[in-house]
Design a protein around this motif. Structure first.
Motif, PDB file in Angstrom:
ATOM      1  N   VAL A 173       4.333 -34.412 -10.440  1.00 27.69           N
ATOM      2  CA  VAL A 173       5.257 -34.585  -9.323  1.00 27.69           C
ATOM      3  C   VAL A 173       5.606 -36.067  -9.162  1.00 27.69           C
ATOM      4  N   TYR A 174       6.900 -36.299  -8.918  1.00 26.51           N
ATOM      5  CA  TYR A 174       7.439 -37.651  -8.759  1.00 26.51           C
ATOM      6  C   TYR A 174       8.323 -37.699  -7.518  1.00 26.51           C
ATOM      7  N   GLY A 175       8.561 -38.902  -7.032  1.00 21.30           N
ATOM      8  CA  GLY A 175       9.473 -39.108  -5.915  1.00 21.30           C
ATOM      9  C   GLY A 175      10.340 -40.318  -6.163  1.00 21.30           C
ATOM     10  N   LYS A 176      11.653 -40.113  -6.068  1.00 22.13           N
ATOM     11  CA  LYS A 176      12.623 -41.172  -6.370  1.00 22.13           C
ATOM     12  C   LYS A 176      13.495 -41.445  -5.152  1.00 22.13           C
ATOM     13  N   ILE A 177      13.773 -42.723  -4.897  1.00 22.97           N
ATOM     14  CA  ILE A 177      14.663 -43.116  -3.803  1.00 22.97           C
ATOM     15  C   ILE A 177      16.096 -42.805  -4.217  1.00 22.97           C
ATOM     16  N   VAL A 178      16.742 -41.883  -3.488  1.00 19.00           N
ATOM     17  CA  VAL A 178      18.109 -41.482  -3.829  1.00 19.00           C
ATOM     18  C   VAL A 178      19.143 -41.996  -2.834  1.00 19.00           C
ATOM     19  N   GLU A 179      18.675 -42.533  -1.703  1.00 21.12           N
ATOM     20  CA  GLU A 179      19.602 -43.106  -0.712  1.00 21.12           C
ATOM     21  C   GLU A 179      18.842 -44.111   0.144  1.00 21.12           C
ATOM     22  N   LEU A 226       9.026 -44.159  -6.791  1.00 20.11           N
ATOM     23  CA  LEU A 226       7.894 -44.741  -6.086  1.00 20.11           C
ATOM     24  C   LEU A 226       6.670 -43.850  -6.073  1.00 20.11           C
ATOM     25  N   ILE A 227       6.832 -42.548  -6.298  1.00 24.43           N
ATOM     26  CA  ILE A 227       5.704 -41.613  -6.375  1.00 24.43           C
ATOM     27  C   ILE A 227       5.616 -41.149  -7.817  1.00 24.43           C
ATOM     28  N   ARG A 228       4.389 -41.232  -8.382  1.00 27.41           N
ATOM     29  CA  ARG A 228       4.229 -40.898  -9.800  1.00 27.41           C
ATOM     30  C   ARG A 228       2.955 -40.111 -10.062  1.00 27.41           C
ATOM     31  N   ASP A 229       3.086 -39.136 -10.958  1.00 25.74           N
ATOM     32  CA  ASP A 229       1.956 -38.464 -11.612  1.00 25.74           C
ATOM     33  C   ASP A 229       1.034 -37.653 -10.704  1.00 25.74           C
ATOM     34  N   GLU A 271      -2.169 -34.565  -5.505  1.00 25.66           N
ATOM     35  CA  GLU A 271      -2.974 -35.782  -5.551  1.00 25.66           C
ATOM     36  C   GLU A 271      -3.094 -36.276  -6.989  1.00 25.66           C
ATOM     37  N   GLY A 272      -3.867 -37.351  -7.153  1.00 31.63           N
ATOM     38  CA  GLY A 272      -4.193 -37.849  -8.484  1.00 31.63           C
ATOM     39  C   GLY A 272      -3.182 -38.822  -9.056  1.00 31.63           C
ATOM     40  N   GLY A 273      -2.165 -39.160  -8.278  1.00 29.66           N
ATOM     41  CA  GLY A 273      -1.157 -40.106  -8.735  1.00 29.66           C
ATOM     42  C   GLY A 273      -1.087 -41.288  -7.797  1.00 29.66           C
ATOM     43  N   THR A 274       0.047 -41.965  -7.821  1.00 32.09           N
ATOM     44  CA  THR A 274       0.197 -43.182  -7.023  1.00 32.09           C
ATOM     45  C   THR A 274       1.509 -43.191  -6.257  1.00 32.09           C
ATOM     46  N   ILE A 275       1.532 -44.050  -5.241  1.00 29.21           N
ATOM     47  CA  ILE A 275       2.758 -44.362  -4.509  1.00 29.21           C
ATOM     48  C   ILE A 275       2.838 -45.884  -4.439  1.00 29.21           C
ATOM     49  N   PHE A 276       4.036 -46.414  -4.649  1.00 31.81           N
ATOM     50  CA  PHE A 276       4.249 -47.856  -4.644  1.00 31.81           C
ATOM     51  C   PHE A 276       5.132 -48.222  -3.462  1.00 31.81           C
ATOM     52  N   LYS A 334       6.070 -54.231   0.150  1.00 29.68           N
ATOM     53  CA  LYS A 334       4.802 -54.970   0.140  1.00 29.68           C
ATOM     54  C   LYS A 334       4.342 -55.304  -1.275  1.00 29.68           C
ATOM     55  N   GLY A 335       4.911 -54.621  -2.257  1.00 27.55           N
ATOM     56  CA  GLY A 335       4.506 -54.855  -3.636  1.00 27.55           C
ATOM     57  C   GLY A 335       3.125 -54.329  -3.948  1.00 27.55           C
ATOM     58  N   LYS A 336       2.739 -53.231  -3.291  1.00 26.95           N
ATOM     59  CA  LYS A 336       1.391 -52.691  -3.475  1.00 26.95           C
ATOM     60  C   LYS A 336       1.442 -51.236  -3.937  1.00 26.95           C
ATOM     61  N   LYS A 337       0.508 -50.905  -4.818  1.00 25.69           N
ATOM     62  CA  LYS A 337       0.363 -49.542  -5.320  1.00 25.69           C
ATOM     63  C   LYS A 337      -0.883 -48.923  -4.682  1.00 25.69           C
ATOM     64  N   TYR A 338      -0.757 -47.665  -4.267  1.00 25.58           N
ATOM     65  CA  TYR A 338      -1.844 -46.957  -3.614  1.00 25.58           C
ATOM     66  C   TYR A 338      -2.053 -45.607  -4.293  1.00 25.58           C
ATOM     67  N   LYS A 339      -3.262 -45.074  -4.201  1.00 26.53           N
ATOM     68  CA  LYS A 339      -3.465 -43.679  -4.561  1.00 26.53           C
ATOM     69  C   LYS A 339      -2.677 -42.870  -3.548  1.00 26.53           C
ATOM     70  N   CYS A 340      -2.258 -41.672  -3.938  1.00 27.01           N
ATOM     71  CA  CYS A 340      -1.347 -40.927  -3.073  1.00 27.01           C
ATOM     72  C   CYS A 340      -1.772 -39.478  -2.908  1.00 27.01           C
ATOM     73  N   LYS A 341      -1.466 -38.952  -1.736  1.00 28.54           N
ATOM     74  CA  LYS A 341      -1.700 -37.550  -1.406  1.00 28.54           C
ATOM     75  C   LYS A 341      -0.492 -37.057  -0.627  1.00 28.54           C
TER      76      LYS A 341
END
Length: 142
Positions: free
Chosen positions: A49-55, A83-86, A95-100, A104-111
């Motif tokens: 699962v991914y998440g992309k900024i479209v607007e 910004l959301i990956r894997d 879960e198990g992927g990241t969000i950027f 802030k320029g920071k990557k976090y684990k994501c749920k």
């Protein structure tokens, strides 16, 4: 005949209970300001699962560049940024992927997961170790 009806009812209940999922477009809401910032499309590709900024909703930020991004994304437009990956489904959550966070320029684990009892509200949690921040994004109806 009774067994066939029972099987059909169980199948229909499963369809209606699980027909809504996280996929689609969501309005991001800043957890600090409460301001709507962008529209992110959540999609599946190759089993992840991914998440992309479209607007981008702020007219002054429509042409913003990701100066704090990493690797190949550095210096590219925020519009179209993934910004959301894997993420992978694990029970009720993905879960198990990241969000950027491009600001802030920071990557976090994501749920990610739908808010209990509300298919139009997406729980978005970024975390490092025991520290986390949660946002709730609103589903965009097409």
């Amino acid at each position: 005949m009774k067994n066939s009806v029972l099987v059909l009812l169980v199948c229909m209940m499963n369809f209606f209970c699980y027909s809504q999922d996280i996929f689609g477009k969501w309005k991001t809401i800043d957890d600090e300001t409460g301001e709507a910032k962008s529209i992110v499309e959540i999609y599946e590709e190759n089993g992840k699962v991914y998440g992309k900024i479209v607007e981008i909703l702020n007219p002054d930020r429509k042409n913003a560049i990701c100066n704090k991004c990493e690797g190949d994304d550095k210096g590219k437009p925020i519009l179209g940024f993934v910004l959301i990956r894997d993420l992978k489904k694990d029970g009720r959550y993905y879960e198990g992927g990241t969000i950027f966070d491009p600001q802030k320029g920071k990557k976090y684990k994501c749920k990610l997961g739908l808010e209990q009892g509300n298919d139009n509200l997406l729980l978005v949690r970024g975390y490092v170790a025991f520290f986390y921040a949660t946002q709730y994004w609103e589903r965009i109806q097409d």
